[in-house]
Design an enzyme around this catalytic site. Structure first.
Site, mmCIF file in Angstrom:
data_model
loop_
_atom_site.group_PDB
_atom_site.id
_atom_site.type_symbol
_atom_site.label_atom_id
_atom_site.label_comp_id
_atom_site.label_asym_id
_atom_site.label_seq_id
_atom_site.Cartn_x
_atom_site.Cartn_y
_atom_site.Cartn_z
ATOM 1 N N LYS A 79 0.863 -1.184 0.000
ATOM 2 C CA LYS A 79 0.000 0.000 0.000
ATOM 3 C C LYS A 79 0.897 1.231 0.000
ATOM 4 O O LYS A 79 2.045 1.168 0.468
ATOM 5 C CB LYS A 79 -0.855 -0.023 1.288
ATOM 6 C CG LYS A 79 -2.144 0.725 1.190
ATOM 7 C CD LYS A 79 -3.294 -0.100 0.656
ATOM 8 C CE LYS A 79 -4.555 0.696 0.534
ATOM 9 N NZ LYS A 79 -5.696 -0.061 0.041
ATOM 10 N N VAL A 183 -21.315 -0.241 -5.173
ATOM 11 C CA VAL A 183 -21.431 -1.682 -4.909
ATOM 12 C C VAL A 183 -22.856 -2.056 -4.502
ATOM 13 O O VAL A 183 -23.457 -2.989 -5.055
ATOM 14 C CB VAL A 183 -20.443 -2.121 -3.798
ATOM 15 C CG1 VAL A 183 -20.613 -3.605 -3.497
ATOM 16 C CG2 VAL A 183 -19.001 -1.849 -4.200
HETATM 17 P P1 NAD Z 1 -19.674 4.430 -2.572
HETATM 18 O O1 NAD Z 1 -19.003 5.618 -2.000
HETATM 19 O O2 NAD Z 1 -19.975 4.369 -4.021
HETATM 20 O O3 NAD Z 1 -21.066 4.166 -1.804
HETATM 21 C C1 NAD Z 1 -21.242 4.279 -0.436
HETATM 22 C C2 NAD Z 1 -22.717 4.566 -0.197
HETATM 23 O O4 NAD Z 1 -22.953 4.520 1.202
HETATM 24 C C3 NAD Z 1 -23.160 5.937 -0.690
HETATM 25 O O5 NAD Z 1 -24.354 5.817 -1.457
HETATM 26 C C4 NAD Z 1 -23.399 6.719 0.608
HETATM 27 O O6 NAD Z 1 -24.424 7.684 0.489
HETATM 28 C C5 NAD Z 1 -23.781 5.603 1.545
HETATM 29 N N1 NAD Z 1 -23.600 5.900 2.964
HETATM 30 C C6 NAD Z 1 -22.644 6.655 3.557
HETATM 31 N N2 NAD Z 1 -22.819 6.672 4.884
HETATM 32 C C7 NAD Z 1 -23.887 5.903 5.140
HETATM 33 C C8 NAD Z 1 -24.568 5.497 6.330
HETATM 34 N N3 NAD Z 1 -24.188 5.937 7.545
HETATM 35 N N4 NAD Z 1 -25.633 4.668 6.215
HETATM 36 C C9 NAD Z 1 -26.037 4.236 4.998
HETATM 37 N N5 NAD Z 1 -25.454 4.597 3.857
HETATM 38 C C10 NAD Z 1 -24.385 5.407 3.925
HETATM 39 O O7 NAD Z 1 -18.775 3.181 -2.111
HETATM 40 P P2 NAD Z 1 -18.727 1.738 -2.783
HETATM 41 O O8 NAD Z 1 -17.681 1.728 -3.835
HETATM 42 O O9 NAD Z 1 -20.127 1.300 -3.113
HETATM 43 O O10 NAD Z 1 -18.157 0.865 -1.573
HETATM 44 C C11 NAD Z 1 -18.990 0.486 -0.502
HETATM 45 C C12 NAD Z 1 -18.161 -0.197 0.574
HETATM 46 O O11 NAD Z 1 -17.501 -1.334 0.030
HETATM 47 C C13 NAD Z 1 -17.051 0.683 1.165
HETATM 48 O O12 NAD Z 1 -16.906 0.346 2.527
HETATM 49 C C14 NAD Z 1 -15.817 0.256 0.394
HETATM 50 O O13 NAD Z 1 -14.636 0.451 1.153
HETATM 51 C C15 NAD Z 1 -16.095 -1.227 0.226
HETATM 52 N N6 NAD Z 1 -15.407 -1.816 -0.937
HETATM 53 C C16 NAD Z 1 -15.649 -1.327 -2.191
HETATM 54 C C17 NAD Z 1 -14.986 -1.885 -3.272
HETATM 55 C C18 NAD Z 1 -15.258 -1.393 -4.658
HETATM 56 O O14 NAD Z 1 -14.847 -2.066 -5.620
HETATM 57 N N7 NAD Z 1 -15.927 -0.270 -4.848
HETATM 58 C C19 NAD Z 1 -14.085 -2.943 -3.086
HETATM 59 C C20 NAD Z 1 -13.868 -3.429 -1.788
HETATM 60 C C21 NAD Z 1 -14.539 -2.845 -0.717
#
Ligand code: NAD
Length: 365
Positions: A79, A183
């Site tokens: 990282k 996601v």
């Molecule tokens: P994103 O930022 O696109 O979506 C996050 C969503 O969560 C947003 O719609 C936001 O409004 C909502 N949110 C924020 N705070 C909230 C709360 N307190 N209650 C409910 N909803 C809330 O992120 P993402 O890419 O969809 O990723 C989601 C999670 O998965 C994150 O924790 C990320 O670290 C993890 N993740 C994502 C990936 C990826 O490929 N995108 C890979 C591994 C892990």
């Protein structure tokens, strides 16, 4: 002091870099390269202190070793962090300078986007080094990794249901999805096609309305997420949602979602979930689809091949669940041990010399 932190976590190498002209300061941590080059994103963050930056990069890079190992990838864990405010300190020259530093590591570390960095930043890194993933499609990148993360998470939910309820179908089961971002929204699409009853919450009302309209989800309030009477809770927004306050409220039998660091205190809370009979799909195993996606970028990206590799997440989780059950240990420990076993076995493979070995991981790009 620094060596103590490094030795405690078992890192191979930690490199500090500095470009005096730009004021660029950062750290690359390479945790373990037994399986292959260390891959992990570059986080840009306004750290309060250099120590905070060091601890973050050490913690995150170690996590990447386990994630790659459990997913069966030929990658190590690494990282990078850049100390700075992503809103004001970003520039082409800053990321090109970072790229030159990465190039200097000769391929032991491959970077990618992370919190505070974007595809555009990685495109600038690509101008100086080939050791970068998550770049634009036009430059040979794979595009949005969240599609594969959602697919892997969906399969992880199916594996959890198979293990807990001995059922192949999700039809008629209920779930709470917390977070309908990149996601969560795609995940809800899969789940609705399988006939699940889906409750969801997002702080963004527009996302919630969209999911209601497109996939028939039932919106719930923020305070209804944890005590909803459902089969599954899928955290897809933020970390540390499983903690001392939320565990007593839970009525679900399964926790399986894409969010990172779901357990606030992994040792304590994983044991509590085991004790309560709640099956927990370890975050770094169920959300490995995104890493599988960028891994495929290393060798002429092919979306079909990436999706087919991500299908392994189902069996990986089943193996973790069986081990946890057989040895009566939390799924998190079962997963960590399986990852360590793989690293140790592959390390022993390399105990004899093999002439003319083809480069198995990184093709010359
Ligand atoms: P994103 O930022 O696109 O979506 C996050 C969503 O969560 C947003 O719609 C936001 O409004 C909502 N949110 C924020 N705070 C909230 C709360 N307190 N209650 C409910 N909803 C809330 O992120 P993402 O890419 O969809 O990723 C989601 C999670 O998965 C994150 O924790 C990320 O670290 C993890 N993740 C994502 C990936 C990826 O490929 N995108 C890979 C591994 C892990």
């Amino acid at each position: 002091m620094i060596f103590k932190e490094i030795i405690d976590r078992g890192h191979e190498q930690v490199s500090y870099f500095h470009d005096p002209t730009l004021g660029l300061k950062g750290i690359v941590a390479i945790h373990n390269t037994v399986l292959g080059p260390a891959l992990g994103g570059c986080r840009m963050w306004n750290y309060k202190s250099e120590k905070d930056a060091l601890i973050d990069v050490l913690r995150l890079s170690k996590g990447m070793t386990y994630k790659a190992a459990i997913a069966g990838l030929n990658l190590g864990g690494g990282k990078a962090v850049i100390i700075g405010d992503p809103k004001v300190d970003k520039s082409e020259e800053l990321f090109r300078s970072f790229g030159r530093f990465i190039e200097g590591l000769g391929g032991r570390y491959i970077t990618a986007e992370d919190v505070g960095t974007s595809i555009k930043d990685m495109d600038h890194v690509r101008m100086e080094t080939k050791y970068v993933t998550g770049i634009s499609k036009s430059l040979g990148g794979s595009g949005d990794p969240s599609l594969l993360t959602s697919f892997g998470t969906y399969l992880g939910i199916k594996a959890s249901v198979k293990f807990k309820y001995k059922k192949d179908s999700l039809d008629g089961l209920s779930i709470v999805v917390q977070g309908l971002g990149s996601v969560g929204m795609e995940l809800v699409k899969y789940l609705s096609q399988d006939g699940m009853k889906i409750f969801a919450y997002d702080i963004d009302a527009d996302r919630l309305n969209l999911a209601k309209k497109e996939y028939g989800v039932i919106p719930i309030g923020e305070n209804e997420v944890y005590d909803q009477d459902v089969d599954i809770y899928a955290p897809c927004a933020l970390g540390a949602t499983i903690n001392d306050e939320t565990i007593p409220k839970l009525k679900c039998n399964i926790i399986a979602g894409a969010a990172n660091n779901v357990l606030k205190n992994p040792d304590k809370h994983a044991k509590e979930l085991l004790h309560r009979g709640i099956l927990y799909a370890p975050d770094y195993a169920i959300n490995a689809g995104g890493l599988i996606n960028v891994y495929n970028e290393l060798d002429d990206y092919n979306r079909e091949r990436a999706f087919s590799q991500a299908e392994a997440i189902y069996d990986i989780l089943m193996d973790i669940f069986y081990k946890s059950d057989k040895e009566n240990i939390p799924t998190t420990i079962a997963s960590d041990r399986k990852a360590e076993e793989r690293i140790n076995k592959i390390a022993s493979l390399k105990s004899f010399y093999l002439p003319n070995r083809r480069k198995a991981v990184l093709k010359d790009r």
